[in-house]
Design a protein around this motif. Structure first.
Motif, PDB file in Angstrom:
ATOM      1  N   THR A  37       0.954  -0.878   0.023  1.00 14.96           N
ATOM      2  CA  THR A  37      -0.114   0.082   0.111  1.00 14.96           C
ATOM      3  C   THR A  37       0.890   1.332  -0.321  1.00 14.96           C
ATOM      4  OG1 THR A  37      -0.331   0.075   2.490  1.00 14.96           O
ATOM      5  CG2 THR A  37      -1.791  -1.022   1.214  1.00 14.96           C
ATOM      6  N   ASN A  38      -0.172   2.615  -0.672  1.00 13.33           N
ATOM      7  CA  ASN A  38       1.041   3.420  -0.272  1.00 13.33           C
ATOM      8  C   ASN A  38       0.699   4.388   1.112  1.00 13.33           C
ATOM      9  OD1 ASN A  38      -1.377   4.597  -1.124  1.00 13.33           O
ATOM     10  ND2 ASN A  38      -0.997   5.600  -2.792  1.00 13.33           N
ATOM     11  N   LYS A  39       0.960   5.209   0.680  1.00 11.45           N
ATOM     12  CA  LYS A  39       0.714   6.399   2.234  1.00 11.45           C
ATOM     13  C   LYS A  39      -0.701   6.556   2.064  1.00 11.45           C
ATOM     14  CE  LYS A  39       5.800   8.469   2.126  1.00 11.45           C
ATOM     15  NZ  LYS A  39       6.861   9.051   1.605  1.00 11.45           N
ATOM     16  N   ARG A  40      -1.447   5.943   1.814  1.00 10.78           N
ATOM     17  CA  ARG A  40      -2.745   6.899   1.495  1.00 10.78           C
ATOM     18  C   ARG A  40      -3.299   5.565   1.877  1.00 10.78           C
ATOM     19  NH1 ARG A  40      -1.824   9.232  -3.740  1.00 10.78           N
ATOM     20  NH2 ARG A  40      -1.533  11.458  -3.123  1.00 10.78           N
ATOM     21  N   GLY A  41      -2.879   4.510   1.882  1.00 14.01           N
ATOM     22  CA  GLY A  41      -3.506   3.317   1.829  1.00 14.01           C
ATOM     23  C   GLY A  41      -4.426   2.719   0.997  1.00 14.01           C
ATOM     24  N   GLU A  42      -3.481   3.306  -0.798  1.00 16.71           N
ATOM     25  CA  GLU A  42      -4.320   2.324  -1.753  1.00 16.71           C
ATOM     26  C   GLU A  42      -3.137   1.870  -1.923  1.00 16.71           C
ATOM     27  OE1 GLU A  42      -5.680   5.869  -3.964  1.00 16.71           O
ATOM     28  OE2 GLU A  42      -3.854   6.423  -3.658  1.00 16.71           O
ATOM     29  N   ASP A  43      -3.899   0.060  -2.361  1.00 18.30           N
ATOM     30  CA  ASP A  43      -3.331  -0.868  -3.231  1.00 18.30           C
ATOM     31  C   ASP A  43      -2.661  -0.995  -4.527  1.00 18.30           C
ATOM     32  OD1 ASP A  43      -4.255  -2.785  -1.075  1.00 18.30           O
ATOM     33  OD2 ASP A  43      -5.785  -3.095  -2.697  1.00 18.30           O
ATOM     34  N   GLU A  66       4.406   0.439   2.769  1.00 17.61           N
ATOM     35  CA  GLU A  66       3.829  -0.275   3.663  1.00 17.61           C
ATOM     36  C   GLU A  66       3.965  -1.414   2.795  1.00 17.61           C
ATOM     37  OE1 GLU A  66       3.437  -0.896   6.690  1.00 17.61           O
ATOM     38  OE2 GLU A  66       3.779   1.188   6.868  1.00 17.61           O
TER      39      GLU A  66
END
Length: 112
Positions: free
Chosen positions: A42-48, A99
């Motif tokens: 995931t990126n910092k925005r929580g997107e896959d 992440e």
């Protein structure tokens, strides 16, 4: 078609492609892409997201090159047999995936 279902299916497809060192062909931002995914999470925005080496297909810039793809924007993804393509120089730290769930260089190849 459920918007929430597609990223999970796409995520699984890309994750399995990393584990099997398989190419993935898909559409992203309206362009046909031929990729070898290397890192997923995931990126910092929580997107896959997935960090992939795009070696062929359509592009707004020169190929081959690294691509950071938001999996919610990927469509028509499917694995494809073919040679594994590694990206060019790893001189800079990637910022696509904050992440990391799976990294081919750390989690896959170090186990062999």
């Amino acid at each position: 078609m459920s918007v929430q279902f597609m990223p999970n299916t796409t995520y699984t497809l890309f994750r399995n492609a990393i584990l099997g060192e398989q190419q993935v062909v898909c559409r992203y931002d309206g362009r046909f892409r031929e990729l070898c995914p290397h890192i997923i999470g995931t990126n910092k925005r929580g997107e896959d997201v997935v960090l992939a080496w795009q070696f062929a297909g359509e592009s707004s810039g020169p190929l081959p090159q690294w691509r950071c793809l938001k999996l919610a924007n990927v469509s028509d993804a499917r694995p494809r047999s073919g040679g594994w393509h590694e990206g060019g120089s790893h001189q800079t730290t990637q910022t696509c995936v904050s992440e990391i769930d799976l990294d081919i260089n750390v989690h896959v190849r170090k186990l062999r």
